[in-house]
Enzyme design. Structure first.
Site, PDB file in Angstrom:
ATOM      1  N   HIS A  36      29.797   4.402 111.281  1.00  0.00           N
ATOM      2  CA  HIS A  36      30.929   3.623 110.743  1.00  0.00           C
ATOM      3  C   HIS A  36      31.171   2.379 111.593  1.00  0.00           C
ATOM      4  O   HIS A  36      31.439   1.288 111.075  1.00  0.00           O
ATOM      5  CB  HIS A  36      32.213   4.466 110.758  1.00  0.00           C
ATOM      6  N   GLY A 147      27.167   2.366 103.853  1.00  0.00           N
ATOM      7  CA  GLY A 147      25.972   2.810 104.565  1.00  0.00           C
ATOM      8  C   GLY A 147      24.879   3.280 103.607  1.00  0.00           C
ATOM      9  O   GLY A 147      25.153   3.853 102.551  1.00  0.00           O
TER      10      GLY A 147
END
Ligand code: PAF
Length: 278
Positions: A36, A147
């Site tokens: 993250h 992602g």
């Protein structure tokens, strides 16, 4: 870092920044790890202000999945985001995002949402697309980062943004891995010590499939079967190992070179997903 719990609060804080500043959005469900933070760092290169969100979205969990036990680590997450230079965190309660049960949903097409991961988690991508559309409407970012570990999610969000003509650039972030290859995931925290030692087999198995394809093996069903058998022989329960094209995750045409191998498998009660591009 300013923390906003309400939609109005976030909008009021972002309004004076526009139109001069470019705003990046990094949506998360919290329990943040280096993957993250890498997205946040990447976001900074694309924008003048970074908005992160933390919201565990009930709509994308099926009954019996881990919504209730999903790790909630708000204080630690705030520290990490502030240290990474995030200016605004949007962390709404469920009553703010869904003051009444959500009546309108974004319904991705079956060929995107009901295959691979969607076959095992019916309705998951509808829940993801719906909350991401809401977050887009709330923050109105210029760019949003997701992602590649959730490869199918990225494809669904890209397609949604294109189909709805959203003026938002969707930027993919590379998967961040531990030294032994295991893709970082909030769900790794569910693993016992022994399972954590076994977990990198998922990455190793994907690597082997990719190496075989690069060496010229185009028997994708055979490669998928062998990889699933390898995982099962070591105590995993694989849901799928699938070779697909990278752009819409359909079965690859005969000479397609843009390929990705996607996998999901259960180790004990923990379900891990990963993928590798060829
Ligand atoms: O990838 C996630 O963490 C979630 O699916 C997302 C994009 C934040 C939507 O809830």
């Amino acid at each position: 870092m300013q923390i906003h719990e309400t939609i109005g609060g976030l909008r009021a804080a972002l309004k004076p920044l526009r139109p001069a500043a470019r705003i990046a959005l990094v949506p998360t469900m919290g329990n943040l790890h280096e993957g993250h933070i890498a997205l946040v760092t990447q976001a900074r290169r694309h924008a003048d202000a970074v908005v992160a969100t933390i919201f565990v979205n009930r709509l994308q969990f099926r009954p019996g999945e881990d919504f209730d036990k999903y790790p909630r680590t708000f204080a630690a997450d705030c520290e990490k985001l502030a240290a990474a230079g995030v200016e605004h965190l949007f962390a709404p309660a469920e009553s703010e995002m869904y003051p009444q049960p959500q009546r309108y949903h974004v319904e991705p097409p079956a060929e995107h949402a009901d295959v691979i991961e969607g076959e095992f988690r019916p309705g998951h991508f509808r829940g993801v697309a719906t909350v991401v559309m809401k977050l887009f409407q709330i923050a109105q970012p210029d760019v949003a980062l997701f992602g590649k570990k959730d490869f199918q999610q990225l494809m669904v969000i890209r397609s949604m943004a294109a189909d709805f003509d959203l003026p938002i650039e969707i930027v993919p972030g590379e998967t961040v891995r531990a030294a032994d290859g295991l893709a970082l995931s909030s769900r790794n925290g569910y693993l016992t010590d022994d399972q954590r030692k076994e977990a990198p087999r998922l990455f190793r198995t994907l690597t082997k499939v990719v190496e075989n394809i690069r060496a010229g093996n185009r028997d994708f069903p055979g490669l998928e079967r062998a990889a699933m058998a390898e995982m099962a022989a070591h105590g995993w329960i694989p849901d799928y190992i699938a070779v697909r094209n990278t752009f819409d995750l359909q079965l690859p045409a005969a000479h397609e070179s843009r390929l990705v191998v996607l996998a999901a498998a259960r180790l004990g009660s923990t379900r891990l997903i990963d993928n590798l591009e060829v």
